[in-house]
Design a protein around this motif. Structure first.
Motif, PDB file in Angstrom:
ATOM      1  N   ILE A  78       0.848  -1.186   0.000  1.00  0.00           N
ATOM      2  CA  ILE A  78       0.000   0.000   0.000  1.00  0.00           C
ATOM      3  C   ILE A  78       0.888   1.242   0.000  1.00  0.00           C
ATOM      4  CG2 ILE A  78      -1.775   1.293   1.239  1.00  0.00           C
ATOM      5  CD1 ILE A  78      -2.776  -1.328   0.136  1.00  0.00           C
ATOM      6  N   ARG A  79       0.609   2.182  -0.899  1.00  0.00           N
ATOM      7  CA  ARG A  79       1.380   3.428  -0.962  1.00  0.00           C
ATOM      8  C   ARG A  79       0.765   4.432   0.011  1.00  0.00           C
ATOM      9  NH1 ARG A  79       0.705   4.887  -7.112  1.00  0.00           N
ATOM     10  NH2 ARG A  79      -1.422   4.360  -6.456  1.00  0.00           N
ATOM     11  N   LEU A  80       1.581   4.855   0.977  1.00  0.00           N
ATOM     12  CA  LEU A  80       1.088   5.718   2.036  1.00  0.00           C
ATOM     13  C   LEU A  80       1.674   7.112   1.968  1.00  0.00           C
ATOM     14  CD1 LEU A  80       1.309   3.372   5.159  1.00  0.00           C
ATOM     15  CD2 LEU A  80      -0.687   3.832   3.726  1.00  0.00           C
ATOM     16  N   LEU A  81       0.847   8.091   2.313  1.00  0.00           N
ATOM     17  CA  LEU A  81       1.301   9.434   2.623  1.00  0.00           C
ATOM     18  C   LEU A  81       1.128   9.599   4.132  1.00  0.00           C
ATOM     19  CD1 LEU A  81       0.452  12.760   0.852  1.00  0.00           C
ATOM     20  CD2 LEU A  81       0.138  12.550   3.313  1.00  0.00           C
ATOM     21  N   VAL A  94       5.406   6.793   0.453  1.00  0.00           N
ATOM     22  CA  VAL A  94       5.855   7.511  -0.740  1.00  0.00           C
ATOM     23  C   VAL A  94       6.041   8.997  -0.464  1.00  0.00           C
ATOM     24  CG1 VAL A  94       4.816   5.845  -2.319  1.00  0.00           C
ATOM     25  CG2 VAL A  94       3.476   7.819  -1.564  1.00  0.00           C
ATOM     26  N   ALA A  95       5.504   9.471   0.684  1.00  0.00           N
ATOM     27  CA  ALA A  95       5.673  10.880   1.056  1.00  0.00           C
ATOM     28  C   ALA A  95       5.438  11.028   2.549  1.00  0.00           C
ATOM     29  CB  ALA A  95       4.710  11.774   0.284  1.00  0.00           C
ATOM     30  N   ALA A  96       6.348  11.735   3.206  1.00  0.00           N
ATOM     31  CA  ALA A  96       6.195  12.088   4.620  1.00  0.00           C
ATOM     32  C   ALA A  96       6.100  13.608   4.687  1.00  0.00           C
ATOM     33  CB  ALA A  96       7.383  11.579   5.431  1.00  0.00           C
ATOM     34  N   VAL A  97       5.009  14.109   5.244  1.00  0.00           N
ATOM     35  CA  VAL A  97       4.733  15.545   5.224  1.00  0.00           C
ATOM     36  C   VAL A  97       4.848  16.107   6.643  1.00  0.00           C
ATOM     37  CG1 VAL A  97       3.076  17.339   4.610  1.00  0.00           C
ATOM     38  CG2 VAL A  97       3.204  15.234   3.246  1.00  0.00           C
ATOM     39  N   ALA A 130       1.858  10.022  -6.255  1.00  0.00           N
ATOM     40  CA  ALA A 130       0.603   9.280  -6.115  1.00  0.00           C
ATOM     41  C   ALA A 130       0.649   8.389  -4.879  1.00  0.00           C
ATOM     42  CB  ALA A 130       0.361   8.443  -7.367  1.00  0.00           C
ATOM     43  N   PHE A 131      -0.493   8.271  -4.183  1.00  0.00           N
ATOM     44  CA  PHE A 131      -0.594   7.438  -2.990  1.00  0.00           C
ATOM     45  C   PHE A 131      -1.981   6.809  -2.936  1.00  0.00           C
ATOM     46  CE2 PHE A 131      -1.930  11.711  -1.939  1.00  0.00           C
ATOM     47  CZ  PHE A 131      -3.052  11.554  -1.152  1.00  0.00           C
ATOM     48  N   ARG A 166      -7.433  13.498  -5.375  1.00  0.00           N
ATOM     49  CA  ARG A 166      -6.695  12.339  -5.895  1.00  0.00           C
ATOM     50  C   ARG A 166      -7.517  11.052  -5.846  1.00  0.00           C
ATOM     51  NH1 ARG A 166      -0.876  12.857  -5.422  1.00  0.00           N
ATOM     52  NH2 ARG A 166      -0.345  15.070  -5.694  1.00  0.00           N
ATOM     53  N   ARG A 167      -8.712  11.117  -5.245  1.00  0.00           N
ATOM     54  CA  ARG A 167      -9.545   9.931  -5.037  1.00  0.00           C
ATOM     55  C   ARG A 167      -8.790   8.859  -4.243  1.00  0.00           C
ATOM     56  NH1 ARG A 167     -12.556  13.413  -6.430  1.00  0.00           N
ATOM     57  NH2 ARG A 167     -14.339  13.193  -7.814  1.00  0.00           N
TER      58      ARG A 167
END
Length: 237
Positions: A5-8, A33-36, A62-63, A85-86
């Motif tokens: 699973i691609r996570l933000l 895929v991204a840490a904010v 994309a996540f 992004r749905r």
């Protein structure tokens, strides 16, 4: 083999964000895929994870699911991004306004969303047990007793209120008691008292990692689900 699973991770510099990053790295079932973070990160890539400032949120890759443990002022942008992004949203951010809760409810018609005050899988089961007990034990006194560390300011805790609401939905009158002491992570007891007998349903947290594990479990289950507002208990299987 199923793709991770691609996570933000939104709120990556906080205690929960750090636990999510560590546990996801250990599991192998998810990929951050991204840490904010709220402020500009001192490093752009840490252990292979790209970091972004909150002001750069629109530029993340994309996540599948965003896991949000941030602040109320950061909630609106990440919800809007998930809708655009749905992508699914799993959030434990507290202190949301009524307007923000309304936006979350509206978003559930477009994407799968989950907001919870507690992501422990054990607490999710406890909540269901409280509902069942309250229905079966009409007229019994119900007391929710919770204990947390000395620094926790809100009382009763959000979890205690959620448990109380589960009993109140069956018509029970609920009383609360709170203890703030030492470094207690979290303990919740729901006591049902009737004539000559008493039932206690208890959950004790031994590690804060249980909340991060529960959020990761929810994220793995909610990805690809139809748009709706989910609860942790809906995603236990």
């Amino acid at each position: 083999m199923t793709a991770p699973i691609r996570l933000l991770i939104h709120g990556a510099s906080g205690r929960m964000g750090q636990a999510l990053l560590r546990l996801c790295n250990e599991s192998g079932n998810c990929q951050v895929v991204a840490a904010v973070t709220r402020k500009s990160p001192p490093q752009r890539v840490v252990d292979g994870v790209p970091f972004f400032a909150a002001s750069e949120l629109s530029g993340v890759p994309a996540f599948d699911v965003a896991i949000d443990f941030s602040l109320p002022e950061g909630f609106d942008p990440v919800l809007a991004l998930c809708v655009a992004r749905r992508a699914a949203l799993v959030s434990g951010t507290t202190g949301l306004s009524e307007a923000q809760r309304g936006e979350l409810a509206s978003a559930a018609s477009v994407i799968p969303v989950l907001w919870a005050s507690n992501f422990s899988l054990g607490v999710a089961v406890l909540n269901e047990l409280v509902e069942r007990a309250a229905v079966a034990l009409k007229g019994w006194d119900v007391d929710v007793v919770e204990a947390h560390h000395a620094q926790k300011k809100d009382a009763p805790s959000g979890t205690a209120l959620t448990l109380g609401e589960a009993a109140a939905a069956a018509g029970a009158h609920v009383s609360y008691a709170s203890l703030r002491a030492g470094d207690i992570i979290g303990e919740h007891t729901v006591q049902f008292s009737g004539p000559g007998e008493r039932i206690e349903l208890v959950h004790r947290a031994g590690s804060r990692d249980i909340f991060a594990r529960g959020a990761l479990h929810a994220a793995s289950r909610i990805a690809g689900k139809p748009p709706a507002a989910y609860r942790v208990r809906d995603l236990l299987d």
